[in-house]
Design a protein around this motif. Sequence first.
Motif, PDB file in Angstrom:
ATOM      1  N   LYS A 268      -1.069   3.681 -11.897  1.00 31.28           N
ATOM      2  CA  LYS A 268      -1.788   3.025 -10.802  1.00 31.28           C
ATOM      3  C   LYS A 268      -1.637   3.369  -9.390  1.00 31.28           C
ATOM      4  CE  LYS A 268      -3.096  -0.798 -13.735  1.00 31.28           C
ATOM      5  NZ  LYS A 268      -2.785  -2.347 -13.783  1.00 31.28           N
ATOM      6  N   GLY A 269      -2.370   3.325  -8.487  1.00 31.29           N
ATOM      7  CA  GLY A 269      -2.090   3.495  -7.245  1.00 31.29           C
ATOM      8  C   GLY A 269      -1.067   2.805  -6.526  1.00 31.29           C
ATOM      9  N   PHE A 270      -0.810   1.443  -6.884  1.00 32.13           N
ATOM     10  CA  PHE A 270       0.148   0.613  -6.203  1.00 32.13           C
ATOM     11  C   PHE A 270       1.470   1.313  -6.670  1.00 32.13           C
ATOM     12  CE2 PHE A 270       2.937  -2.636  -5.014  1.00 32.13           C
ATOM     13  CZ  PHE A 270       3.665  -3.188  -6.175  1.00 32.13           C
ATOM     14  N   ALA A 271       1.589   1.534  -7.934  1.00 35.84           N
ATOM     15  CA  ALA A 271       2.976   2.103  -8.625  1.00 35.84           C
ATOM     16  C   ALA A 271       3.181   3.629  -7.985  1.00 35.84           C
ATOM     17  CB  ALA A 271       2.973   2.231 -10.068  1.00 35.84           C
ATOM     18  N   VAL A 272       2.268   4.368  -7.708  1.00 42.61           N
ATOM     19  CA  VAL A 272       2.493   5.708  -7.103  1.00 42.61           C
ATOM     20  C   VAL A 272       3.016   5.395  -5.851  1.00 42.61           C
ATOM     21  CG1 VAL A 272       1.407   7.795  -6.526  1.00 42.61           C
ATOM     22  CG2 VAL A 272       0.859   6.788  -8.642  1.00 42.61           C
ATOM     23  N   VAL A 273       2.387   4.694  -5.034  1.00 38.96           N
ATOM     24  CA  VAL A 273       2.785   4.592  -3.400  1.00 38.96           C
ATOM     25  C   VAL A 273       4.015   3.988  -3.536  1.00 38.96           C
ATOM     26  CG1 VAL A 273       2.366   3.133  -1.442  1.00 38.96           C
ATOM     27  CG2 VAL A 273       0.655   4.269  -2.548  1.00 38.96           C
ATOM     28  N   HIS A 274       4.375   2.931  -4.131  1.00 39.71           N
ATOM     29  CA  HIS A 274       5.776   2.517  -4.500  1.00 39.71           C
ATOM     30  C   HIS A 274       6.992   3.395  -4.900  1.00 39.71           C
ATOM     31  CE1 HIS A 274       9.071  -0.381  -4.824  1.00 39.71           C
ATOM     32  NE2 HIS A 274       9.323  -0.069  -6.063  1.00 39.71           N
ATOM     33  N   LEU A 275       6.532   4.392  -5.654  1.00 39.88           N
ATOM     34  CA  LEU A 275       7.339   5.386  -5.926  1.00 39.88           C
ATOM     35  C   LEU A 275       7.613   6.441  -4.890  1.00 39.88           C
ATOM     36  CD1 LEU A 275       8.909   7.346  -8.515  1.00 39.88           C
ATOM     37  CD2 LEU A 275       6.691   8.575  -8.593  1.00 39.88           C
ATOM     38  N   LEU A 276       6.566   6.845  -4.133  1.00 35.23           N
ATOM     39  CA  LEU A 276       6.786   7.421  -2.736  1.00 35.23           C
ATOM     40  C   LEU A 276       7.458   6.777  -1.798  1.00 35.23           C
ATOM     41  CD1 LEU A 276       3.027   8.878  -2.554  1.00 35.23           C
ATOM     42  CD2 LEU A 276       5.110   9.973  -3.436  1.00 35.23           C
ATOM     43  N   LYS A 277       7.681   5.621  -1.687  1.00 38.18           N
ATOM     44  CA  LYS A 277       8.090   4.748  -0.526  1.00 38.18           C
ATOM     45  C   LYS A 277       9.677   4.543  -1.047  1.00 38.18           C
ATOM     46  CE  LYS A 277       7.787  -0.176   0.693  1.00 38.18           C
ATOM     47  NZ  LYS A 277       9.366  -0.616  -0.007  1.00 38.18           N
ATOM     48  N   ARG A 300      -8.691   5.369  -1.435  1.00 39.48           N
ATOM     49  CA  ARG A 300      -7.874   5.438  -0.127  1.00 39.48           C
ATOM     50  C   ARG A 300      -6.453   5.042  -0.406  1.00 39.48           C
ATOM     51  NH1 ARG A 300      -7.397   0.156   1.873  1.00 39.48           N
ATOM     52  NH2 ARG A 300      -8.363  -1.506   0.794  1.00 39.48           N
ATOM     53  N   ALA A 301      -6.126   5.456  -1.749  1.00 36.74           N
ATOM     54  CA  ALA A 301      -4.794   4.855  -2.220  1.00 36.74           C
ATOM     55  C   ALA A 301      -3.830   5.588  -1.626  1.00 36.74           C
ATOM     56  CB  ALA A 301      -4.681   5.184  -3.914  1.00 36.74           C
ATOM     57  N   LEU A 302      -3.990   6.989  -0.918  1.00 38.58           N
ATOM     58  CA  LEU A 302      -2.667   7.755  -0.518  1.00 38.58           C
ATOM     59  C   LEU A 302      -3.022   8.090   1.034  1.00 38.58           C
ATOM     60  CD1 LEU A 302      -2.478  10.467  -3.254  1.00 38.58           C
ATOM     61  CD2 LEU A 302      -1.255   8.303  -2.888  1.00 38.58           C
ATOM     62  N   ASP A 303      -3.731   7.062   1.506  1.00 39.33           N
ATOM     63  CA  ASP A 303      -4.003   7.127   2.953  1.00 39.33           C
ATOM     64  C   ASP A 303      -2.720   7.090   3.867  1.00 39.33           C
ATOM     65  OD1 ASP A 303      -6.725   7.665   2.977  1.00 39.33           O
ATOM     66  OD2 ASP A 303      -7.383   5.563   3.725  1.00 39.33           O
ATOM     67  N   ASP A 304      -1.583   6.571   3.322  1.00 39.16           N
ATOM     68  CA  ASP A 304      -0.416   6.269   4.041  1.00 39.16           C
ATOM     69  C   ASP A 304       0.676   7.437   3.698  1.00 39.16           C
ATOM     70  OD1 ASP A 304      -1.700   4.126   4.848  1.00 39.16           O
ATOM     71  OD2 ASP A 304      -0.578   2.621   3.727  1.00 39.16           O
ATOM     72  N   ILE A 305       0.244   8.423   2.844  1.00 36.34           N
ATOM     73  CA  ILE A 305       1.250   9.378   2.412  1.00 36.34           C
ATOM     74  C   ILE A 305       2.213   9.926   3.707  1.00 36.34           C
ATOM     75  CG2 ILE A 305      -0.436  11.242   2.361  1.00 36.34           C
ATOM     76  CD1 ILE A 305       1.136  11.965  -0.362  1.00 36.34           C
ATOM     77  N   SER A 316      -0.106  18.750  -0.790  1.00 34.07           N
ATOM     78  CA  SER A 316      -1.571  19.312  -1.823  1.00 34.07           C
ATOM     79  C   SER A 316      -1.922  17.884  -2.333  1.00 34.07           C
ATOM     80  CB  SER A 316      -1.276  20.358  -2.594  1.00 34.07           C
ATOM     81  OG  SER A 316      -2.252  20.362  -3.511  1.00 34.07           O
ATOM     82  N   VAL A 317      -3.055  17.295  -1.658  1.00 32.28           N
ATOM     83  CA  VAL A 317      -3.577  16.147  -2.205  1.00 32.28           C
ATOM     84  C   VAL A 317      -5.117  16.278  -2.564  1.00 32.28           C
ATOM     85  CG1 VAL A 317      -3.834  15.401   0.116  1.00 32.28           C
ATOM     86  CG2 VAL A 317      -3.737  13.657  -1.612  1.00 32.28           C
ATOM     87  N   SER A 318      -5.577  15.533  -3.414  1.00 31.53           N
ATOM     88  CA  SER A 318      -7.038  15.434  -3.832  1.00 31.53           C
ATOM     89  C   SER A 318      -7.865  14.714  -2.851  1.00 31.53           C
ATOM     90  CB  SER A 318      -7.218  15.003  -4.999  1.00 31.53           C
ATOM     91  OG  SER A 318      -8.641  15.130  -5.442  1.00 31.53           O
ATOM     92  N   VAL A 319      -9.051  15.053  -2.517  1.00 34.45           N
ATOM     93  CA  VAL A 319      -9.632  14.223  -1.609  1.00 34.45           C
ATOM     94  C   VAL A 319     -10.333  13.000  -2.144  1.00 34.45           C
ATOM     95  CG1 VAL A 319     -10.281  16.206   0.010  1.00 34.45           C
ATOM     96  CG2 VAL A 319     -11.880  15.358  -1.928  1.00 34.45           C
ATOM     97  N   ASP A 320      -9.869  12.681  -3.334  1.00 30.88           N
ATOM     98  CA  ASP A 320     -10.598  11.729  -4.159  1.00 30.88           C
ATOM     99  C   ASP A 320      -9.776  10.626  -3.736  1.00 30.88           C
ATOM    100  OD1 ASP A 320     -12.018  12.897  -7.272  1.00 30.88           O
ATOM    101  OD2 ASP A 320     -10.960  14.101  -5.739  1.00 30.88           O
ATOM    102  N   TYR A 321      -8.566  10.646  -3.163  1.00 28.64           N
ATOM    103  CA  TYR A 321      -7.893   9.516  -2.890  1.00 28.64           C
ATOM    104  C   TYR A 321      -7.087   9.336  -1.481  1.00 28.64           C
ATOM    105  CZ  TYR A 321      -6.640  11.437  -7.554  1.00 28.64           C
ATOM    106  OH  TYR A 321      -7.111  12.108  -8.718  1.00 28.64           O
ATOM    107  N   ILE A 322      -8.110   9.892  -0.551  1.00 29.69           N
ATOM    108  CA  ILE A 322      -7.664   9.812   0.885  1.00 29.69           C
ATOM    109  C   ILE A 322      -9.093   9.558   1.594  1.00 29.69           C
ATOM    110  CG2 ILE A 322      -5.612  11.152   0.672  1.00 29.69           C
ATOM    111  CD1 ILE A 322      -7.181  13.690   1.675  1.00 29.69           C
ATOM    112  N   THR A 323      -8.946   9.337   2.960  1.00 34.23           N
ATOM    113  CA  THR A 323     -10.147   9.211   3.753  1.00 34.23           C
ATOM    114  C   THR A 323      -9.709   9.669   5.133  1.00 34.23           C
ATOM    115  OG1 THR A 323      -9.608   6.995   4.731  1.00 34.23           O
ATOM    116  CG2 THR A 323     -10.772   6.984   2.623  1.00 34.23           C
ATOM    117  N   PRO A 324     -10.309   9.736   6.063  1.00 36.29           N
ATOM    118  CA  PRO A 324     -10.078  10.482   7.490  1.00 36.29           C
ATOM    119  C   PRO A 324      -9.083   9.493   8.214  1.00 36.29           C
ATOM    120  CG  PRO A 324     -12.356  10.380   7.496  1.00 36.29           C
ATOM    121  CD  PRO A 324     -11.982   9.643   6.006  1.00 36.29           C
ATOM    122  N   ALA A 325      -8.553   8.398   7.469  1.00 31.96           N
ATOM    123  CA  ALA A 325      -7.677   7.630   8.234  1.00 31.96           C
ATOM    124  C   ALA A 325      -6.208   8.282   7.917  1.00 31.96           C
ATOM    125  CB  ALA A 325      -7.544   6.154   7.542  1.00 31.96           C
ATOM    126  N   LEU A 326      -5.892   9.078   6.891  1.00 31.24           N
ATOM    127  CA  LEU A 326      -4.884   9.983   6.959  1.00 31.24           C
ATOM    128  C   LEU A 326      -4.409  10.545   8.199  1.00 31.24           C
ATOM    129  CD1 LEU A 326      -2.884  11.144   4.974  1.00 31.24           C
ATOM    130  CD2 LEU A 326      -4.354  13.098   4.660  1.00 31.24           C
TER     131      LEU A 326
END
Length: 478
Positions: A268-277, A300-305, A316-326
């Motif tokens: 899930k998005g929350f778990a992936v972000v926590h792994l990165l963090k 927008r799960a990876l806008d904070d990457i 390298s990231v899929s546009v499925d998980y980001i917005t211009p906020a990146l």
Amino acid sequence: MALDQQSNWDADMADNLRQVTSKHKQKSQHSIATSSVRPTPFKPWTKPPIYLPDEILLQIVSYLRNQQASLASCAVLSQQWYSATVPLLYAHPNLHGPNFAPFVAAICPSINLHVRPSRLAKLVKTLDMRRMVHEVSRTSTARLLGRTKENLEAFVAPQASFGLNCLPALSKCQHLQALDLSLVSESPPLTELFRTLERLGELRVLRLPRSAGFGVHSKRAETAALVWPPKLEDLSLSGGIDAHFLHGVVAFPQTLKALTIEHCPLAKGFAVVHLLKTAVRKLRNLEKLKIAHMPRLSSRALDDILFLLPQIRDLSVSVDYITPALFDEGHYSHLAKEPYNTFSHLAQAFDPNPSSLLDPDEFTGEAEMETPSLKTHALRTLTLTSSGNTGLEDKISPIDILIALDEGSLPNLRVVRAAKALHWHSNATSADAEALADGLKEAAKRTYLRELGKDGVEMVEGEHQAWEEGVGVWVIEG
């Protein structure tokens, strides 16, 4: 009189016709006779062949490194050609169905190694068995690993014939630098696999199997005790990893420079972000990150990457998980004011229903992150891929990145690669892509002149090649 003259003409024409017909028959018979004659065989050599020094011969055959058929032909010319060609022929064999059995017979002439060893086994440096499905058994795979262990540097495991019995032989491959287990359909037990990997002191690249037991059936204590290879630099995770693995269970080695997370349907998005963090952010040597094919991540799960990983140079990231906020500096300034390290903020931002296995108490007492900024980020190469879903063409445009450059963000960005599915090459956006390419080149030029202390100085002819090579916007497959 006229009749006599006409008869003479007819006789002459008939005589000419007979002569032409006769000549034509003679030519036909001659051609048939000559075609039936066998060609004269080549005369055998009466003098020894011209001697070439070994250095020149090795230079010649080096151009045939990837052409197995040509190498095999050269090997039968003479003893000297054999000695020069066979090491290349067996170093990186191109294995497929028809030639696999002869290869096994050459490497393993006898089941008992002490009865009949093979001198060719020591020549093998790459053992790529990705195309072997029904032609090989697990016993044969283990035997090949055992015979080639002395100098083996890279191994790609087959899909169905790599199992627990292959691990003892694999652990003895002390020179192994790259191990690809991504195709293995039935992974050995996780603890046994890592006991083997721990002994591979030279391993740099590791692709774990998609069936690896990083999931709900893994015991937390056993997973936390896993030891990575000491020199690991490039790691790929995929398959059935879930919140148990992503939520702080794993600790990556500090030697890691590249990380790939893809094809994880349970993450899930929350778990992936926590792994990165928590785990990935600590890797100060990490330069390259790839995330793709994660179906449970939100749009927008990876806008904070970029905020989470300021050390990344190649993303390298899929546009499925980001917005211009990146690419928005204001977005990161807003994050700095939030209690970003709290469980409640992450849960609301990335997953409305976080897993009950994640303990909120583990997030308390963490130090506040430093103020995020895109104006000092190390990112140099950005690759935008697509999962193939429709409606993503307009999600990220070249203008979004160009605005960030104009605002002074991402000062080190030089290369942008966009998947063909994003249609950046279409008539509607091609001009914007060219403008972005010009912006990247201008930024590269300014940096180059500043480093040389030539601000405001015109560049001499040919000097642009030092900074312009590779800079720009590229359309790629994917």
